[in-house]
Write a protein that holds these residues in place. Structure first.
Motif, PDB file in Angstrom:
ATOM      1  N   ARG A   1       0.861  -1.161  -0.044  1.00 16.38           N
ATOM      2  CA  ARG A   1      -0.019   0.054   0.000  1.00 16.38           C
ATOM      3  C   ARG A   1       0.818   1.322  -0.175  1.00 16.38           C
ATOM      4  N   ILE A   2       1.977   1.162   0.680  1.00 16.70           N
ATOM      5  CA  ILE A   2       2.984   2.342   0.527  1.00 16.70           C
ATOM      6  C   ILE A   2       3.543   2.684  -0.839  1.00 16.70           C
ATOM      7  N   GLU A   3       3.805   1.479  -1.488  1.00  9.11           N
ATOM      8  CA  GLU A   3       4.365   1.641  -2.644  1.00  9.11           C
ATOM      9  C   GLU A   3       3.390   2.147  -3.725  1.00  9.11           C
ATOM     10  N   THR A   4       2.145   1.758  -3.629  1.00  8.03           N
ATOM     11  CA  THR A   4       1.017   2.284  -4.523  1.00  8.03           C
ATOM     12  C   THR A   4       0.984   3.880  -4.196  1.00  8.03           C
ATOM     13  N   TRP A   5       1.019   4.365  -3.017  1.00  4.38           N
ATOM     14  CA  TRP A   5       0.813   5.656  -2.545  1.00  4.38           C
ATOM     15  C   TRP A   5       1.881   6.582  -3.090  1.00  4.38           C
ATOM     16  N   VAL A   6       3.184   5.935  -3.252  1.00 11.15           N
ATOM     17  CA  VAL A   6       4.371   6.368  -3.779  1.00 11.15           C
ATOM     18  C   VAL A   6       4.159   6.408  -5.235  1.00 11.15           C
ATOM     19  N   SER A   7       3.903   5.486  -5.869  1.00  5.87           N
ATOM     20  CA  SER A   7       3.975   5.244  -7.353  1.00  5.87           C
ATOM     21  C   SER A   7       2.660   5.984  -8.105  1.00  5.87           C
ATOM     22  N   GLU A   8       1.617   6.331  -7.271  1.00  2.00           N
ATOM     23  CA  GLU A   8       0.680   7.330  -7.850  1.00  2.00           C
ATOM     24  C   GLU A   8       1.059   8.748  -8.053  1.00  2.00           C
ATOM     25  N   ASP A   9       2.214   9.076  -7.243  1.00  2.00           N
ATOM     26  CA  ASP A   9       2.444  10.426  -7.488  1.00  2.00           C
ATOM     27  C   ASP A   9       3.432  10.819  -8.821  1.00  2.00           C
ATOM     28  N   LEU A  10       2.850  11.789  -9.452  1.00  2.00           N
ATOM     29  CA  LEU A  10       3.220  12.487 -10.658  1.00  2.00           C
ATOM     30  C   LEU A  10       4.334  13.539 -10.582  1.00  2.00           C
ATOM     31  N   HIS A  11       4.185  14.220  -9.206  1.00  2.00           N
ATOM     32  CA  HIS A  11       4.935  15.513  -9.130  1.00  2.00           C
ATOM     33  C   HIS A  11       5.864  15.185  -8.082  1.00  2.00           C
ATOM     34  N   SER A  12       6.299  14.312  -7.513  1.00  2.00           N
ATOM     35  CA  SER A  12       7.380  13.970  -6.536  1.00  2.00           C
ATOM     36  C   SER A  12       6.884  14.577  -5.288  1.00  2.00           C
ATOM     37  N   VAL A  13       5.750  14.563  -4.775  1.00  2.00           N
ATOM     38  CA  VAL A  13       5.255  15.278  -3.458  1.00  2.00           C
ATOM     39  C   VAL A  13       4.852  13.941  -2.509  1.00  2.00           C
ATOM     40  N   HIS A  14       4.788  12.851  -2.716  1.00  2.00           N
ATOM     41  CA  HIS A  14       4.320  11.950  -1.965  1.00  2.00           C
ATOM     42  C   HIS A  14       5.371  11.214  -1.397  1.00  2.00           C
ATOM     43  N   PHE A  15       5.391  11.054  -0.032  1.00  2.00           N
ATOM     44  CA  PHE A  15       6.433  10.105   0.349  1.00  2.00           C
ATOM     45  C   PHE A  15       5.770   9.346   1.498  1.00  2.00           C
ATOM     46  N   ALA A  16       6.506   8.013   1.690  1.00  2.00           N
ATOM     47  CA  ALA A  16       6.140   7.180   2.504  1.00  2.00           C
ATOM     48  C   ALA A  16       7.270   6.114   2.805  1.00  2.00           C
ATOM     49  N   GLY A  17       6.991   5.435   4.184  1.00  2.00           N
ATOM     50  CA  GLY A  17       8.194   4.412   4.296  1.00  2.00           C
ATOM     51  C   GLY A  17       7.456   3.376   5.418  1.00  2.00           C
TER      52      GLY A  17
ATOM     53  N   ALA B   1       2.363  11.879   8.986  1.00  2.00           N
ATOM     54  CA  ALA B   1       1.703  11.097   9.860  1.00  2.00           C
ATOM     55  C   ALA B   1       1.948   9.678  10.030  1.00  2.00           C
ATOM     56  N   GLY B   2       2.436   9.060  11.248  1.00  2.00           N
ATOM     57  CA  GLY B   2       2.853   7.964  11.552  1.00  2.00           C
ATOM     58  C   GLY B   2       2.058   7.210  12.612  1.00  2.00           C
ATOM     59  N   ILE B   3       1.961   5.829  12.199  1.00  2.00           N
ATOM     60  CA  ILE B   3       1.452   4.957  13.276  1.00  2.00           C
ATOM     61  C   ILE B   3       2.472   3.658  13.496  1.00  2.00           C
ATOM     62  N   ALA B   4       2.476   3.207  14.798  1.00  2.00           N
ATOM     63  CA  ALA B   4       3.086   1.752  15.060  1.00  2.00           C
ATOM     64  C   ALA B   4       2.167   0.633  14.874  1.00  2.00           C
ATOM     65  N   LEU B   5       2.665  -0.364  13.909  1.00  2.00           N
ATOM     66  CA  LEU B   5       1.736  -1.401  13.680  1.00  2.00           C
ATOM     67  C   LEU B   5       1.983  -2.391  15.001  1.00  2.00           C
ATOM     68  N   SER B   6       0.896  -3.626  15.160  1.00  2.00           N
ATOM     69  CA  SER B   6       0.956  -4.399  16.067  1.00  2.00           C
ATOM     70  C   SER B   6       2.285  -5.169  16.275  1.00  2.00           C
ATOM     71  N   ASP B   7       2.995  -5.457  15.313  1.00  2.00           N
ATOM     72  CA  ASP B   7       4.454  -6.393  15.119  1.00  2.00           C
ATOM     73  C   ASP B   7       5.616  -5.463  15.530  1.00  2.00           C
TER      74      ASP B   7
ATOM     75  N   ILE C   1       6.615   0.344  11.791  1.00  2.00           N
ATOM     76  CA  ILE C   1       6.218   1.841  11.895  1.00  2.00           C
ATOM     77  C   ILE C   1       6.026   2.262  10.253  1.00  2.00           C
ATOM     78  N   VAL C   2       4.653   2.722  10.371  1.00  2.00           N
ATOM     79  CA  VAL C   2       4.287   3.213   8.948  1.00  2.00           C
ATOM     80  C   VAL C   2       4.285   4.609   8.926  1.00  2.00           C
ATOM     81  N   VAL C   3       5.011   5.416   8.006  1.00  2.00           N
ATOM     82  CA  VAL C   3       4.976   6.759   7.907  1.00  2.00           C
ATOM     83  C   VAL C   3       4.493   7.266   6.404  1.00  2.00           C
ATOM     84  N   VAL C   4       3.435   8.074   6.345  1.00  2.00           N
ATOM     85  CA  VAL C   4       2.997   8.814   5.099  1.00  2.00           C
ATOM     86  C   VAL C   4       3.179  10.107   5.335  1.00  2.00           C
ATOM     87  N   ALA C   5       3.988  10.794   4.119  1.00  2.00           N
ATOM     88  CA  ALA C   5       4.195  12.249   4.133  1.00  2.00           C
ATOM     89  C   ALA C   5       3.764  12.861   2.658  1.00  2.00           C
ATOM     90  N   HIS C   6       3.587  14.219   2.813  1.00  2.00           N
ATOM     91  CA  HIS C   6       3.366  15.043   1.499  1.00  2.00           C
ATOM     92  C   HIS C   6       4.174  16.162   1.609  1.00  2.00           C
TER      93      HIS C   6
END
Length: 455
Positions: free
Chosen positions: A64-80, A127-133, A136-141
Motif C-alpha cells: 500500500r505504501i508503494e502504491t501511494w508513492v507510485s501514484e505520485d506524478l509530481h514527486s510530492v508523495h513520500f512514505a516508508g 503522519a505515523g502509526i506503529a503496527l502491532s508487530d 512503523i508506517v509513515v505517510v508524508a506529503h
C-alpha cells in the motif's frame, strides 16, 4: 499645499481611502487564512486516511505504501515502512523522522528525502502509526504545494490592493467633491447673510439627507431672524414716532408756560401737564422693556401652580369700578372646578388685566364686558368678550404686534402695547391666543391654557 491638506475634501478622501484599505486588508487576511486552513485541512484528511489504510493490514502495508508513492506524478508523495529497529523495509523515505509522534495525526517535520537522485532536507506534512508487530508506517506529503498556494493567494491579494486603494481614493475624491460643492454654495449663501442680506436662504436639495435637514433648520432660523429684525425696525420706528409727539407737546407746553404764565399757579399748571406727558412716555418705555424681558424668558423662576379662577375673579374685581364709572356691565362666569396650571401668577394676572382694560376702553356706554373661565377638551379657556366695535378679520393677527393700532383705535388713548404684552406673556407660558367675533358683534379674545405635564 497646506491649504489643500487642511481642506475638508482632502481629509474626507484620505479617510475613505484609509478606511477602505483597512477593510481590504482585513478581508484579504480572512481570505488568506481561510484558503490556507482549507488546503491544510484537506491534506491532513488525505494523510490520515492513507496512514490508517496502510496500517490496517500489516501484511499489505508495504504494498500500500508503494502504491501511494507510485501514484505520485509530481514527486510530492513520500512514505516508508520501517522495522522496529528503524531499518527501511519499503517506500522512498530512507529513515523514519525521529521527531514524528506515532499518533496518526499530521505534523510538519523536517527530514532527509531522495528526489531525482539527490538527497535533500525537506519539510513534510507527515503522519505515523506503529503496527502491532512493532514496525512503523509513515505517510508524508511535500509542503511546497501549500506554500505555493499561500504565496499565490498573497500575490493576488497584493495585486488587488493597489486598484482597491486607487478606486477608494477616487471614490473619496468624488464624494468629497460633491460635498464640497454643496458646502461651497452654503458658504456663499452664509457669506451673503453675514453681509446683511437676510433674505438669502441656504440651498436645499431633494435627497432629504442631513445636509438638507441642516439647511432647512438654518433657513427656519433665518426666517425667524428676519422676522425679529423687521419687528425691531418696526418697533424702533413706532417708538420714535410715539415718543416724538408727547415730547414735542411737552416742549411746546413748557415754552408757552415759561413765556405766557402770569403767576406761579399758571406756571405750576404747565409743569403738571408736562409731568403727565412724561409719565405717559415712561409708561410706554417701561412696557417695551417689560415685553422684552418676558420674551427673553427671564421669568421662569417664578413659575408655580396657579388657580386661574382666583386670578380671573381678582382681575374682574379690580376693573369693576372702572366699568361702573363708564356705565358698562361687567359680567363674570368662572368654573370653580377648573384645575390649576403651571405659570407665573403675576404675569397671568397682568395679561387678564390688559384684556379687561382693552375691552372696557373700546366698549361704549351702556355696553357689556363678559369675562369667563371654562373648559374645552383638555384646555382651560380664559375669555374676555365686549360689545364694542370689534376687530376686522384682516387685523386679528396684527393686533398683538407692538405699537399696532387699528383705524378704529386711533382715536382712543393708548400706545398699542397692551395686547403686545399679552402676546409675550402667552408665548412665555405656551398659551394660544384666539380672536373671534363676540356674540353681540364686538370682540372676543380667548387664552387657551394647556394642562400642565403630569411629569
Amino acid at each position: 499645499m497646506s491649504r489643500i491638506t487642511r481642506s475638508f475634501a482632502f481629509r474626507w478622501a484620505l479617510g475613505i481611502a484609509l478606511w477602505s484599505t483597512l477593510l481590504s486588508l482585513t478581508l484579504f487576511a480572512f481570505v488568506y487564512w481561510q484558503t490556507a486552513a482549507f488546503m491544510q485541512d484537506e491534506l491532513s484528511q488525505v494523510l490520515r486516511h492513507e496512514v490508517r489504510y496502510a496500517a490496517g493490514d500489516p501484511s499489505k502495508a508495504g504494498a500500500r505504501i508503494e502504491t501511494w508513492v507510485s501514484e505520485d506524478l509530481h514527486s510530492v508523495h513520500f512514505a516508508g515502512l520501517f522495522s522496529p529497529d528503524g531499518r527501511k523495509l519499503a517506500g522512498n523515505l530512507d529513515a523514519r523522522p525521529q521527531a514524528l509522534p506515532l499518533d496518526g495525526e499530521v505534523h510538519r517535520i523536517g527530514t532527509q528525502v531522495a528526489i531525482a537522485g539527490r538527497r535533500l532536507h525537506e519539510d513534510l506534512w507527515s503522519a505515523g502509526i506503529a503496527l502491532s508487530d512493532g514496525s512503523i508506517v509513515v505517510v508524508a506529503h511535500d509542503t511546497d504545494e501549500i506554500d505555493r498556494a499561500k504565496a499565490t493567494v498573497i500575490r493576488a491579494l497584493g495585486l488587488a490592493l493597489g486598484p482597491t486603494l486607487a478606486f477608494s481614493i477616487l471614490g473619496g475624491v468624488l464624494l468629497a467633491g460633491r460635498a464640497k460643492r454643496r458646502l461651497a454654495s452654503t458658504e456663499a449663501a452664509v457669506a451673503r447673510v453675514m453681509h446683511g442680506d437676510l433674505r438669502q436662504r441656504l440651498p436645499v436639495g431633494t435627497a432629504g439627507d442631513e445636509f438638507d435637514r441642516l439647511a432647512q433648520n438654518v433657513n427656519g432660523m433665518l426666517d425667524e431672524i428676519e422676522r425679529l429684525m423687521e419687528e425691531v425696525r418696526g418697533v424702533g420706528d413706532a417708538v420714535a414716532h410715539d415718543l416724538r409727539t408727547p415730547l414735542t407737546r411737552l416742549r411746546l407746553r413748557l415754552e408757552r408756560g415759561r413765556e405766557q404764565a402770569r403767576d406761579i399757579g399758571e406756571l405750576r399748571e404747565a409743569v403738571d401737564q408736562g409731568l403727565v406727558w412724561i409719565d405717559q412716555t415712561l409708561e410706554m418705555v417701561t412696557a417695551v422693556l417689560r415685553i422684552g424681558e418676558i420674551e427673553h424668558g427671564r421669568r421662569y423662576a417664578a413659575f408655580g401652580p396657579v388657580d386661574l379662577g382666583v386670578v380671573v375673579s381678582e382681575a374682574a374685581e379690580l376693573f369693576e369700578p372702572l366699568a361702573e364709572e363708564k356705565g358698562i356691565v361687567l359680567a363674570l362666569d368662572v368654573d370653580s372646578t377648573m384645575p390649576t396650571i403651571e405659570g407665573d401668577r403675576s404675569l397671568i394676572f397682568e395679561a387678564v388685566s390688559n384684556l379687561l382694560d382693552n375691552a372696557i376702553k373700546f366698549t361704549p356706554v351702556n355696553g357689556q364686558v363678559r369675562v369667563g373661565l371654562g373648559r374645552r377638551e383638555d384646555l382651560s379657556v380664559v375669555s374676555v368678550e365686549d360689545s364694542g366695535p370689534g376687530i376686522p378679520v384682516v387685523e386679528r393677527e396684527q393686533v398683538f404686534r407692538r405699537f399696532y393700532r387699528s383705524e378704529r383705535a386711533r382715536q382712543t388713548q393708548g400706545n398699542g402695547l397692551g395686547l403686545g404684552l399679552v402676546a409675550a406673556i402667552a408665548k412665555l407660558h405656551g398659551f394660544a391666543l384666539v380672536v373671534t367675533e363676540g356674540a353681540g358683534g364686538g370682540c372676543r379674545i380667548e387664552v387657551l391654557c394647556p394642562a400642565p405635564d403630569p411629569r
